[in-house]
Design an enzyme around this catalytic site. Structure first.
Site, PDB file in Angstrom:
ATOM      1  N   GLY A 100       1.254   5.666   2.899  1.00 47.55           N
ATOM      2  CA  GLY A 100       2.213   5.337   4.060  1.00 47.55           C
ATOM      3  C   GLY A 100       3.294   5.653   3.624  1.00 47.55           C
ATOM      4  N   GLY A 101       4.484   5.028   4.181  1.00 47.87           N
ATOM      5  CA  GLY A 101       5.796   5.210   4.113  1.00 47.87           C
ATOM      6  C   GLY A 101       6.195   4.661   2.433  1.00 47.87           C
ATOM      7  N   GLU A 130      12.805  11.470   5.449  1.00 53.93           N
ATOM      8  CA  GLU A 130      11.402  11.596   6.194  1.00 53.93           C
ATOM      9  C   GLU A 130      11.383  11.178   7.573  1.00 53.93           C
ATOM     10  OE1 GLU A 130       7.607   9.669   5.108  1.00 53.93           O
ATOM     11  OE2 GLU A 130       6.584  11.437   5.108  1.00 53.93           O
ATOM     12  N   THR A 139       7.507   0.928   2.405  1.00 60.39           N
ATOM     13  CA  THR A 139       6.373  -0.004   2.019  1.00 60.39           C
ATOM     14  C   THR A 139       5.708   0.232   0.906  1.00 60.39           C
ATOM     15  OG1 THR A 139       5.924   0.533   4.691  1.00 60.39           O
ATOM     16  CG2 THR A 139       4.403  -0.783   3.490  1.00 60.39           C
ATOM     17  N   GLY A 140       5.686   1.236   0.394  1.00 59.22           N
ATOM     18  CA  GLY A 140       5.089   1.558  -0.875  1.00 59.22           C
ATOM     19  C   GLY A 140       5.619   0.663  -2.001  1.00 59.22           C
ATOM     20  N   GLU A 194      -2.388  -1.407  12.218  1.00 63.52           N
ATOM     21  CA  GLU A 194      -2.880  -2.163  13.439  1.00 63.52           C
ATOM     22  C   GLU A 194      -2.765  -1.400  14.637  1.00 63.52           C
ATOM     23  OE1 GLU A 194       0.570  -4.950  13.329  1.00 63.52           O
ATOM     24  OE2 GLU A 194       2.065  -3.266  12.721  1.00 63.52           O
ATOM     25  N   LYS A 214      -7.995  -2.392   5.029  1.00 64.44           N
ATOM     26  CA  LYS A 214      -7.278  -2.545   6.155  1.00 64.44           C
ATOM     27  C   LYS A 214      -6.680  -1.382   6.833  1.00 64.44           C
ATOM     28  CE  LYS A 214      -2.505  -3.343   7.241  1.00 64.44           C
ATOM     29  NZ  LYS A 214      -2.512  -3.021   8.496  1.00 64.44           N
ATOM     30  N   CYS A 248       2.182  13.433   6.052  1.00 59.53           N
ATOM     31  CA  CYS A 248       3.046  13.258   4.851  1.00 59.53           C
ATOM     32  C   CYS A 248       3.467  14.416   4.170  1.00 59.53           C
ATOM     33  CB  CYS A 248       2.123  12.169   3.949  1.00 59.53           C
ATOM     34  SG  CYS A 248       0.719  12.885   3.630  1.00 59.53           S
ATOM     35  N   GLU A 308       0.196   6.740  -2.059  1.00 59.34           N
ATOM     36  CA  GLU A 308       0.286   8.201  -1.573  1.00 59.34           C
ATOM     37  C   GLU A 308       1.435   8.014  -0.286  1.00 59.34           C
ATOM     38  OE1 GLU A 308       0.928  11.059   0.436  1.00 59.34           O
ATOM     39  OE2 GLU A 308      -1.131  10.613   1.583  1.00 59.34           O
TER      40      GLU A 308
HETATM   41  P1  NDP Z   1       3.905   2.075   7.033  1.00 62.08           P
HETATM   42  O1  NDP Z   1       4.173   2.725   5.576  1.00 62.08           O
HETATM   43  O2  NDP Z   1       4.650   0.745   7.156  1.00 62.08           O
HETATM   44  O3  NDP Z   1       2.158   1.632   7.373  1.00 62.08           O
HETATM   45  C1  NDP Z   1       1.171   2.155   6.637  1.00 62.08           C
HETATM   46  C2  NDP Z   1       0.476   0.911   6.324  1.00 62.08           C
HETATM   47  O4  NDP Z   1       0.968  -0.035   5.613  1.00 62.08           O
HETATM   48  C3  NDP Z   1      -0.315   0.455   7.556  1.00 62.08           C
HETATM   49  O5  NDP Z   1      -1.275   0.034   7.429  1.00 62.08           O
HETATM   50  C4  NDP Z   1       0.759  -0.906   7.552  1.00 62.08           C
HETATM   51  O6  NDP Z   1       0.246  -1.800   8.533  1.00 62.08           O
HETATM   52  C5  NDP Z   1       0.702  -1.222   6.280  1.00 62.08           C
HETATM   53  N1  NDP Z   1       1.923  -2.163   5.995  1.00 62.08           N
HETATM   54  C6  NDP Z   1       3.123  -2.212   6.577  1.00 62.08           C
HETATM   55  N2  NDP Z   1       4.007  -3.109   5.839  1.00 62.08           N
HETATM   56  C7  NDP Z   1       3.190  -3.557   4.819  1.00 62.08           C
HETATM   57  C8  NDP Z   1       3.274  -4.677   3.840  1.00 62.08           C
HETATM   58  N3  NDP Z   1       4.603  -5.235   3.678  1.00 62.08           N
HETATM   59  N4  NDP Z   1       2.438  -4.694   2.758  1.00 62.08           N
HETATM   60  C9  NDP Z   1       1.465  -4.049   2.814  1.00 62.08           C
HETATM   61  N5  NDP Z   1       1.107  -3.238   3.639  1.00 62.08           N
HETATM   62  C10 NDP Z   1       2.076  -2.931   4.809  1.00 62.08           C
HETATM   63  O7  NDP Z   1       4.056   3.200   7.922  1.00 62.08           O
HETATM   64  P2  NDP Z   1       4.520   2.785   9.387  1.00 62.08           P
HETATM   65  O8  NDP Z   1       3.396   3.033  10.118  1.00 62.08           O
HETATM   66  O9  NDP Z   1       5.446   1.741   9.733  1.00 62.08           O
HETATM   67  O10 NDP Z   1       5.380   4.295   9.460  1.00 62.08           O
HETATM   68  C11 NDP Z   1       6.720   4.274   8.845  1.00 62.08           C
HETATM   69  C12 NDP Z   1       7.083   5.460   8.039  1.00 62.08           C
HETATM   70  O11 NDP Z   1       6.418   5.577   6.998  1.00 62.08           O
HETATM   71  C13 NDP Z   1       6.896   6.800   9.103  1.00 62.08           C
HETATM   72  O12 NDP Z   1       7.874   6.861  10.030  1.00 62.08           O
HETATM   73  C14 NDP Z   1       6.662   7.854   7.799  1.00 62.08           C
HETATM   74  O13 NDP Z   1       7.808   8.027   7.476  1.00 62.08           O
HETATM   75  C15 NDP Z   1       6.090   6.859   7.082  1.00 62.08           C
HETATM   76  N6  NDP Z   1       4.649   7.180   6.815  1.00 62.08           N
HETATM   77  C16 NDP Z   1       4.087   7.981   5.966  1.00 62.08           C
HETATM   78  C17 NDP Z   1       2.752   8.275   5.936  1.00 62.08           C
HETATM   79  C18 NDP Z   1       1.919   9.006   4.970  1.00 62.08           C
HETATM   80  O14 NDP Z   1       1.173   9.653   4.983  1.00 62.08           O
HETATM   81  N7  NDP Z   1       2.706   9.361   3.865  1.00 62.08           N
HETATM   82  C19 NDP Z   1       1.524   7.713   6.866  1.00 62.08           C
HETATM   83  C20 NDP Z   1       2.256   6.705   7.745  1.00 62.08           C
HETATM   84  C21 NDP Z   1       3.772   6.458   7.850  1.00 62.08           C
HETATM   85  P3  NDP Z   1       0.320  -1.857   9.902  1.00 62.08           P
HETATM   86  O15 NDP Z   1       0.697  -0.754  10.570  1.00 62.08           O
HETATM   87  O16 NDP Z   1      -0.980  -2.428  10.518  1.00 62.08           O
HETATM   88  O17 NDP Z   1       1.524  -2.789  10.446  1.00 62.08           O
END
Ligand code: NDP
Length: 493
Positions: free
Chosen positions: A229-230, A386, A233-234, A179, A176, A285, A251
């Site tokens: 991701g964040g 962050e 969410t992790g 979005e 996935k 990140c 990560e």
């Molecule tokens: P998220 O962590 O929310 O998104 C990363 C991925 O996880 C996307 O594909 C997202 O889907 C998906 N996701 C979101 N919610 C869920 C869930 N409940 N279960 C499973 N998958 C989920 O990052 P954001 O885009 O909202 O950014 C928020 C913060 O995260 C940023 O401000 C930053 O601090 C951090 N971040 C860190 C990253 C890194 O590389 N370490 C990368 C991106 C963000 P979708 O986007 O389709 O909703």
């Protein structure tokens, strides 16, 4: 992309069962650049069923490493033939400068080739046991169906980092993208189909994190979930994955220190510190989002850094010579701007930037002028949280001990860099920094050959390198009795 972007499930390009679509917005001007189908839980369930049936059938996991290597090289070759097309699409969707997108395509190719090269190398172990008639060995096997969820900051590169080791190891996968940035992932899956990845092996599901992502984390037939991701969410993913005790790799975010001692060339250190925080609009990140400066160079360093930061060429990503582009979305821009206000309220001194750019060429996009906050104290929110944007928090230190204390004074532990000509000191400091990705006299350069991941709340597990392949395997011990006979445990009566 004129027609609606589709999902790729069991070797077919399909629309979501719900019939819903989502507009994809270009962050440079807020315009719709494409429409994609919007998957939901039931689409994930279908993709998982295809991935499970394919894995269970066994043909894919019994392909030889050389066959899988040929497929990965095939993907890399096709990417290499279309670098400009992929880079332009990434820039359109993500906003990043074309130079950066082009680099991401090269990195993706390197990653695919690295794993193509790694999988037929020796693996496993043979070990001696205290029985001359037993042969004992360890082999690595694919885990099964893997779920992969990636963010929007490096859409193509994250796809390559995740898919290459997963497929190399012989797993099947449900993938996935964010979005916000699905476009290069769709194109990549077109290539997967072209090179002949068998139906059901690699499945692409589009949709929101709260629905599609959540189902991937929860689904009982997915045996491993890999997420970038964040940290918030992790945590949700880790909780959702408990149902069947999934193998997880996370990560996550960071608040990484870039530490500069006064013996290093000031001009060069300024340049690296700018790269550390402002590369990819600060949406990295591993960004060096906390700058720790020795008190003896503090004022001169910041004066020069602010002067240079004001001269960064900010432009739409496809503009000639663009060095920074827009942030990913309006919502994210507003989050970053809210942190600027928090920084001001906390009493940090804003040296430059920190506002939405409203000149005519920027007015409809999500451009934020890069910000440097001086005189930050350890417990400020802009130092601890962050922000994931072009916002730097600067702190002063007196000596090595204080630098190490400040560097580690955070819940994160992803990355860190130190600049000093005293290599013994640099090595002492970097060894004391509790982070998984570090540099001495540089910041950011990393390679698919080396493990990527963090300490503390920056994640679990490692991507890339040999460690990254291990994350997609189960470990099995096999014991062979060379002298067939009875167990000898019970008397034969
Ligand atoms: P998220 O962590 O929310 O998104 C990363 C991925 O996880 C996307 O594909 C997202 O889907 C998906 N996701 C979101 N919610 C869920 C869930 N409940 N279960 C499973 N998958 C989920 O990052 P954001 O885009 O909202 O950014 C928020 C913060 O995260 C940023 O401000 C930053 O601090 C951090 N971040 C860190 C990253 C890194 O590389 N370490 C990368 C991106 C963000 P979708 O986007 O389709 O909703």
């Amino acid at each position: 992309m004129s027609e609606i972007g589709k999902m790729y499930i069991d070797g077919q390009w399909v629309l979501a069962k719900s019939g819903k679509t989502r507009d994809v917005i270009g962050p440079a001007d807020g315009q719709i650049v494409a429409a994609v189908t919007e998957g939901d839980k039931e689409d994930v369930i279908e993709a998982v069923a295809a991935a499970k049936a394919t894995f269970d059938k066994g043909d894919w996991r019994r392909t030889t490493p050389n066959e899988r290597a040929a497929l990965l090289h095939g993907i890399a070759d096709k990417l290499a033939a279309r670098i400009d097309e992929f880079a332009a699409l990434e820039t359109l969707n993500n906003g990043k400068p074309l130079r950066d997108s082009t680099y991401d395509v090269y990195d993706s190719i390197d990653c695919l080739r690295y794993y193509a090269g790694l999988i037929n190398k020796p693996s496993g172990q043979k070990y001696a046991v205290p029985n001359p008639d037993m042969e004992a060995m360890v082999v690595r096997e694919p885990i099964g169906v893997c779920g992969q969820i990636v963010p929007w900051n490096y859409p193509l590169m994250m796809a390559a980092w995740k898919l290459a080791p997963c497929l190399a190891a012989g797993n099947t996968v449900v993938f996935k993208p964010s979005e916000l940035t699905p476009l290069t992932a769709i194109k990549l899956f077109e290539i997967l189909e072209e090179v002949g990845i068998p139906a059901g092996v690699a499945n692409l599901v589009l949709g929101a994190g709260a629905t599609v992502g959540q189902e991937i984390a929860e689904n009982m037939d997915i045996e491993k979930v890999a997420f970038t991701g964040g940290t918030v969410t992790g945590r949700k993913i880790m909780t959702a994955a408990t149902g069947n005790l999934k193998n997880i790799s996370l990560e996550l975010g960071g608040k990484s220190p870039c530490i500069v001692f006064d013996d290093y060339d000031l001009e060069k250190a300024v340049d690296w510190a700018m790269f550390a925080i402002f590369c990819n609009q600060g949406q990295v990140c591993s960004a060096g989002s906390r700058l720790l400066l020795q008190d003896t160079i503090y004022d001169a360093f910041l004066e020069r850094m602010a002067e240079r930061t004001k001269r960064i060429r900010i432009a739409k990503g496809d503009a000639e010579g663009a060095e920074m582009g827009p942030l990913i979305s309006e919502a994210h821009m507003n989050k970053v701007l809210s942190y600027i206000e928090i920084g001001k309220e906390e009493g940090a001194r804003l040296l430059c930037g920190g506002y939405r750019m409203t000149e005519p060429e920027f007015a409809d996009g999500y451009f934020v002028a890069p910000a440097i906050f001086a005189d930050c104290t350890p417990d400020m929110r802009i130092v601890q949280e962050e922000i994931f944007g072009p916002v730097l928090a600067v702190q002063k230190f007196h000596d090595e001990e204080e630098a190490i204390f400040l560097a580690n004074h955070t819940a994160y532990g992803l990355a860190g860099g130190v600049f000093s000509n005293d290599l013994s000191r640099a090595m002492r400091v970097i060894k004391a920094v509790r982070a998984g990705i570090t540099w001495i006299n540089a910041y950011h350069p990393t390679y698919p050959e080396a493990p990527w991941g963090g300490y503390k709340q920056s994640g679990i597990g490692r991507e890339l390198g040999t460690f990254g392949l291990d994350e997609y395997t189960e470990i099995k011990q096999i014991n062979i009795n060379l002298a067939p006979g009875n167990s000898g445990w019970f008397e034969i009566r």
